[in-house]
Design a protein around this motif. Structure first.
Motif, PDB file in Angstrom:
ATOM      1  N   SER A 244       0.817  -1.226   0.000  1.00 30.49           N
ATOM      2  CA  SER A 244       0.000   0.000   0.000  1.00 30.49           C
ATOM      3  C   SER A 244       0.846   1.270   0.000  1.00 30.49           C
ATOM      4  O   SER A 244       0.472   2.270  -0.606  1.00 30.49           O
ATOM      5  CB  SER A 244      -0.927   0.023   1.219  1.00 30.49           C
ATOM      6  OG  SER A 244      -1.818  -1.050   1.169  1.00 30.49           O
TER       7      SER A 244
ATOM      8  N   LYS B 205       3.621   1.623  -1.399  1.00 35.14           N
ATOM      9  CA  LYS B 205       4.372   1.669  -2.663  1.00 35.14           C
ATOM     10  C   LYS B 205       5.879   1.781  -2.436  1.00 35.14           C
ATOM     11  O   LYS B 205       6.598   2.400  -3.204  1.00 35.14           O
ATOM     12  CB  LYS B 205       3.867   2.802  -3.553  1.00 35.14           C
ATOM     13  CG  LYS B 205       2.387   2.677  -3.897  1.00 35.14           C
ATOM     14  CD  LYS B 205       1.990   3.658  -4.948  1.00 35.14           C
ATOM     15  CE  LYS B 205       0.515   3.624  -5.259  1.00 35.14           C
ATOM     16  NZ  LYS B 205       0.030   2.408  -5.836  1.00 35.14           N
TER      17      LYS B 205
ATOM     18  N   TYR C  57       8.664  -0.966  -5.053  1.00 40.81           N
ATOM     19  CA  TYR C  57       9.219  -0.627  -6.352  1.00 40.81           C
ATOM     20  C   TYR C  57       9.455   0.877  -6.492  1.00 40.81           C
ATOM     21  O   TYR C  57       9.421   1.415  -7.586  1.00 40.81           O
ATOM     22  CB  TYR C  57       8.316  -1.143  -7.478  1.00 40.81           C
ATOM     23  CG  TYR C  57       8.182  -2.647  -7.428  1.00 40.81           C
ATOM     24  CD1 TYR C  57       9.260  -3.468  -7.705  1.00 40.81           C
ATOM     25  CD2 TYR C  57       6.982  -3.240  -7.085  1.00 40.81           C
ATOM     26  CE1 TYR C  57       9.156  -4.849  -7.636  1.00 40.81           C
ATOM     27  CE2 TYR C  57       6.856  -4.619  -7.027  1.00 40.81           C
ATOM     28  CZ  TYR C  57       7.957  -5.409  -7.304  1.00 40.81           C
ATOM     29  OH  TYR C  57       7.841  -6.772  -7.227  1.00 40.81           O
ATOM     30  N   SER C  58       9.689   1.517  -5.387  1.00 34.78           N
ATOM     31  CA  SER C  58       9.944   2.951  -5.387  1.00 34.78           C
ATOM     32  C   SER C  58      11.245   3.238  -6.141  1.00 34.78           C
ATOM     33  O   SER C  58      12.191   2.458  -6.110  1.00 34.78           O
ATOM     34  CB  SER C  58      10.061   3.437  -3.935  1.00 34.78           C
ATOM     35  OG  SER C  58      10.519   4.754  -3.905  1.00 34.78           O
TER      36      SER C  58
END
Length: 148
Positions: A138, A140, A143-144
């Motif tokens: 949630s 994120k 894959y930041s």
């Protein structure tokens, strides 16, 4: 693959649970999505159709198709929202209430079977792990583009 990934375990488990729920729902000529929708609709006040999608984690197209099928089967009826003339409330029919109780029973039976097979300590660990994964996804952060 010698070692199963976390992703694989999550998908395989959810697919097995989905299959089990759909088999149970099929006994009543229904689906898991319909059962989940029935449980998500407030049996007293009804639920705005716009609130159901986010509540169930369903895309609008899938939800529209599910609601259309539910209406055709006499499980729900759409009524104008008295507080907002632009929106519609989804209400359960008597048959919908009956099927809602059946769906709740199926979910609770699964819950009890799991609780009987897994210790309370392991269930608490599972909940912590599942919540951590949910938070990671949630937020994120996985894959930041920024380095953590």
């Amino acid at each position: 693959m010698k070692e199963k990934t976390i992703d694989y375990m999550l998908r395989a488990t959810w697919m097995a649970v989905t299959k089990m729920y759909n088999e149970e729902a099929g006994k009543k000529d229904s689906t898991m999505a319909t059962g989940f929708a029935l449980i998500s609709i407030d049996p007293e006040e009804g639920t705005p159709s716009t609130a159901l999608g986010p509540k169930m984690g369903m895309e609008a197209t899938s939800l529209s198709r599910t609601l259309k099928n539910m209406e055709e089967k006499g499980l729900i009826e759409r009524r104008p929202n008295p507080l907002d003339g632009r929106s519609v409330l989804i209400h359960l029919t008597d048959f919908g209430r009956e099927m809602r109780e059946y769906s709740k029973g199926v979910v609770l039976q699964f819950d009890e079977a799991v609780k009987a097979a897994i210790s309370e300590e392991d269930l608490q660990t599972f909940k912590r792990v599942a919540n951590t994964i949910l938070d990671l996804v949630s937020s994120k952060k996985i894959y930041s583009t920024e380095k953590i």
